[in-house]
Design a protein around this motif. Structure first.
Motif, PDB file in Angstrom:
ATOM      1  N   TYR A 191     -31.201  20.987   4.573  1.00 63.04           N
ATOM      2  CA  TYR A 191     -30.415  20.864   3.350  1.00 63.04           C
ATOM      3  C   TYR A 191     -31.313  20.692   2.121  1.00 63.04           C
ATOM      4  N   THR A 206     -33.207  17.806   7.450  1.00 60.39           N
ATOM      5  CA  THR A 206     -32.614  18.805   8.329  1.00 60.39           C
ATOM      6  C   THR A 206     -31.720  18.129   9.357  1.00 60.39           C
ATOM      7  N   PHE A 229     -25.993  21.868  10.721  1.00 60.16           N
ATOM      8  CA  PHE A 229     -25.488  21.210   9.507  1.00 60.16           C
ATOM      9  C   PHE A 229     -24.479  22.085   8.772  1.00 60.16           C
ATOM     10  N   TYR A 230     -24.754  23.374   8.672  1.00 57.83           N
ATOM     11  CA  TYR A 230     -23.846  24.296   7.977  1.00 57.83           C
ATOM     12  C   TYR A 230     -22.973  25.101   8.940  1.00 57.83           C
ATOM     13  N   GLN A 247     -28.397  24.141  -4.639  1.00 54.62           N
ATOM     14  CA  GLN A 247     -29.066  22.938  -4.154  1.00 54.62           C
ATOM     15  C   GLN A 247     -28.303  21.673  -4.540  1.00 54.62           C
ATOM     16  N   ARG A 305     -25.610  21.570  -1.574  1.00 47.49           N
ATOM     17  CA  ARG A 305     -25.871  21.810  -0.157  1.00 47.49           C
ATOM     18  C   ARG A 305     -26.385  20.603   0.623  1.00 47.49           C
ATOM     19  N   THR A 306     -26.567  19.461   0.000  1.00 45.91           N
ATOM     20  CA  THR A 306     -27.252  18.341   0.647  1.00 45.91           C
ATOM     21  C   THR A 306     -26.323  17.463   1.481  1.00 45.91           C
ATOM     22  N   ARG A 307     -26.927  16.659   2.330  1.00 49.78           N
ATOM     23  CA  ARG A 307     -26.198  15.616   3.060  1.00 49.78           C
ATOM     24  C   ARG A 307     -25.568  14.638   2.066  1.00 49.78           C
ATOM     25  N   ARG A 351     -22.276  15.979   0.824  1.00 42.50           N
ATOM     26  CA  ARG A 351     -21.238  15.804   1.833  1.00 42.50           C
ATOM     27  C   ARG A 351     -20.811  14.338   1.901  1.00 42.50           C
ATOM     28  N   ARG A 364     -17.757  19.728   6.609  1.00 40.64           N
ATOM     29  CA  ARG A 364     -18.689  20.858   6.638  1.00 40.64           C
ATOM     30  C   ARG A 364     -18.053  22.100   6.014  1.00 40.64           C
ATOM     31  N   GLN A 424     -17.691  21.735   2.250  1.00 40.89           N
ATOM     32  CA  GLN A 424     -18.969  21.881   1.565  1.00 40.89           C
ATOM     33  C   GLN A 424     -19.421  23.335   1.557  1.00 40.89           C
TER      34      GLN A 424
END
Length: 293
Positions: A10, A48, A52-53, A105, A108-110, A113, A150, A153
């Motif tokens: 991410y 990572t 995740f995606y 960016q 897309r991160t944890r 979410r 998920r 996001q």
């Protein structure tokens, strides 16, 4: 179940390698805010998570391939900005690729979410489960599941990333060259926003807000700054800065806005430790906090 593209970053490796402790770009120093400890770790093993995606049930990792394509398009302009210390070396297409990369960016991160989860839990707390119908309770519970988060996001990445990039293109772009002895930090939420103006309950960090500032450390010594022009009209396109106070400010943004992990080319996280000691909420995941002062 697929057996490739399982570990999904991410924060891209092309970014983390710029903060490497070694010439080969394979490792960084990491500070874990929750455990208050630092350690050296491989670039391939941080920022990572498996699937995740794209969940393991998806045989075609659509989101990972979308992100890999975007990272491929931004690799050359990223290198050009850093190596030339200039923005004028970018073509319009390259600048647009960087803008889209930054817009994605942000989402897309944890941490993002975690923020989505926090908003849902906040609504639940505000309404109160005792005041909800059984149907609404089931809907809230379904929305809080990892698979649903998920999917939400991923939809945001595809729909809003490009829109954010378009907004960034309308702002003024600058490079800050760090001539101090103190390197910039980066983090698991590396594109950070700041605004010295206060818009009250409406918030001040919208990309079209007057006075908004967006910062992305390209390396420990080069910062991309994208700034709304009316409040800061006289900033040069390339600004060599040897002011440690400015670097301290930039590092603090990475500490406070990150979800859990801060990265550096040096094992020098005293500033992060002091910030957390002064404001313990900074160590909490973003789902537990909406605003950090």
């Amino acid at each position: 179940m697929r057996d490739e593209k399982v570990s999904q970053h991410y924060v891209p490796r092309l970014h983390l390698r710029r903060f490497s402790t070694k010439p080969d770009g394979d490792s960084v120093y990491c500070f874990d805010k929750q455990n208050k400890r630092s350690f050296e770790t491989g670039v391939g093993n941080t920022a990572t998570e498996n699937f995740f995606y794209d969940p393991k049930t998806e045989l075609e990792p659509e989101m990972e391939e979308f992100l890999e394509d975007l990272e491929g398009r931004v690799t050359n302009p990223y290198h050009k900005m850093v190596e030339n210390g200039s923005l004028s070396v970018l073509s319009e297409d390259e600048k647009e690729a960087v803008a889209e990369f930054l817009g994605v960016q942000m989402i897309r991160t944890r941490g993002e979410r975690s923020s989505i989860q926090g908003m849902i839990e906040g609504i639940e707390e505000q309404v109160g489960r005792e005041n909800m119908s059984e149907e609404l309770k089931e809907e809230i519970d379904e929305t809080k599941k990892e698979d649903t988060l998920r999917e939400m996001q991923n939809d945001l990445i595809k729909e809003a990333g490009g829109q954010f990039g378009d907004m960034l293109m309308k702002l003024d772009w600058h490079l800050f060259l760090n001539d101090s002895d103190l390197p910039y930090y980066t983090s698991d939420f590396p594109v950070v926003r700041h605004n010295e103006l206060d818009f009250g309950p409406y918030g001040e960090l919208g990309l079209m807000n007057r006075g908004v500032q967006v910062y992305f450390p390209l390396t420990p010594w080069v910062m991309l700054a994208i700034i709304e022009t009316s409040v800061y009209p006289d900033i040069p396109e390339v600004w060599e800065k040897d002011n440690r106070d400015n670097v301290v400010f930039q590092r603090d943004l990475q500490v406070t806005r990150s979800n859990r992990f801060v990265y550096s080319c040096r094992d020098d996280f005293d500033q992060a430790e002091e910030r957390i000691e002064d404001s313990p909420i900074v160590a909490e995941p973003l789902s537990e906090r909406q605003n950090v002062e």
